[in-house]
Scaffold this motif. Structure first.
Motif: not given
Length: 142
Positions: A122-123, A128-130, A132-137
């Motif tokens: 879960y962690q 991993t999701e965080e 991806h969001h940071m890279k997209a930003y």
């Protein structure tokens, strides 16, 4: 903040009854592909039986798995965690009690079984999701 209920939501609880034989319990564990299982008596938590219990309390003691009730070889000092607990609280409980599995309760009744692997998966998914969001930003801001 994530809670244990977020991890165990809609998950089946695999359990056995305390009067079953070790051989029967081991077969069930193999069928559902788990290394530890909750032991109940008419829905009430009585213990946990794990691969470690099988090795230390059955194999090394040369007990007959076909004739040994799981209640005689299961771990009975079991720590539980409420579904409302945070992931951090569950990890701390596992660390303090040197265990890798926790029965999850709701109003005192066991509703799920949580493993250290569940927490790590879960962690990892959250991180991993965080990422991806940071890279997209970052790429969107460039």
């Amino acid at each position: 903040m994530a809670h244990i209920r977020d991890i165990v939501l809609n998950r089946a609880l695999f359990s056995v009854e305390e009067n079953e034989t070790v051989a029967s319990v081991a077969r069930h564990m193999a069928e559902v592909r788990v290394g530890a299982i909750v032991v109940l008596d008419h829905g009430q938590l009585r213990g946990v039986f794990s691969e470690r219990d099988l090795m230390l309390r059955v194999v090394l003691q040369r007990l007959d798995p076909e004739n040994t009730p799981v209640r005689t070889v299961m771990s009975t000092q079991v720590t539980t965690v409420d579904e409302s607990a945070s992931l951090e609280e569950a990890m701390e409980a596992m660390h303090q009690h040197s265990c890798r599995h926790l029965p999850v309760t709701r109003l005192g009744e066991v509703i799920a079984f949580l493993s250290m692997r569940d927490l790590m998966d879960y962690q990892l998914a959250r991180q991993t999701e965080e990422l991806h969001h940071m890279k997209a930003y970052i790429h969107g801001a460039a």
